[in-house]
Design an enzyme around this catalytic site. Sequence first.
Site, PDB file in Angstrom:
ATOM      1  N   GLU A  90      16.549 -12.994   5.200  1.00 16.53           N
ATOM      2  CA  GLU A  90      17.018 -12.577   6.523  1.00 16.53           C
ATOM      3  C   GLU A  90      16.004 -11.674   7.221  1.00 16.53           C
ATOM      4  OE1 GLU A  90      20.883 -10.760   6.298  1.00 16.53           O
ATOM      5  OE2 GLU A  90      21.785 -12.576   5.459  1.00 16.53           O
TER       6      GLU A  90
ATOM      7  N   GLY B  21      29.647 -24.546   1.587  1.00 15.83           N
ATOM      8  CA  GLY B  21      29.068 -25.881   1.601  1.00 15.83           C
ATOM      9  C   GLY B  21      28.080 -26.109   2.741  1.00 15.83           C
TER      10      GLY B  21
ATOM     11  N   ASP C 143      26.441  -3.770  -1.883  1.00 19.68           N
ATOM     12  CA  ASP C 143      26.326  -2.341  -1.581  1.00 19.68           C
ATOM     13  C   ASP C 143      27.253  -1.886  -0.460  1.00 19.68           C
ATOM     14  OD1 ASP C 143      24.350  -1.943  -3.460  1.00 19.68           O
ATOM     15  OD2 ASP C 143      22.708  -2.046  -2.019  1.00 19.68           O
ATOM     16  N   THR C 144      27.358  -2.695   0.587  1.00 19.41           N
ATOM     17  CA  THR C 144      27.973  -2.157   1.818  1.00 19.41           C
ATOM     18  C   THR C 144      29.049  -3.016   2.473  1.00 19.41           C
ATOM     19  OG1 THR C 144      26.369  -3.145   3.335  1.00 19.41           O
ATOM     20  CG2 THR C 144      25.774  -1.025   2.348  1.00 19.41           C
ATOM     21  N   ARG C 145      29.267  -4.244   2.007  1.00 20.06           N
ATOM     22  CA  ARG C 145      30.170  -5.168   2.715  1.00 20.06           C
ATOM     23  C   ARG C 145      31.546  -4.564   2.988  1.00 20.06           C
ATOM     24  NH1 ARG C 145      29.821 -10.459   3.513  1.00 20.06           N
ATOM     25  NH2 ARG C 145      28.406 -10.762   1.773  1.00 20.06           N
TER      26      ARG C 145
END
Length: 102
Positions: free
Chosen positions: A76, A42, A12-14
Amino acid sequence: MYDIFLSFGGLDTRKKFTDHLYKALKLEGFQTFRDDDVIERGENIKSELCKAIRNSRMSVIVLSKNYANSTACLFEIRTILEHPKRRRFSSNLPCHLGWNHT
């Protein structure tokens, strides 16, 4: 140690709002955690996110239209809100983007 942990939905916002916010915070001298700058491929992502949240003074949570559809975002926000330092609202700044939240 980070001043700010950014929690956001990447799709959406990156490359839009979050990218501008991140650059502005860095320009003002805030050590800001953003997952794609710090976590290497990794690595244990959950472990690295927990460490970054624990080592941040505050969190900015960018709540976008699809934020809650992401298991990573939900992890998160749960980790942020469960952390003893984060239980105070003043340690977390929610930011609503692109949807009617009334």
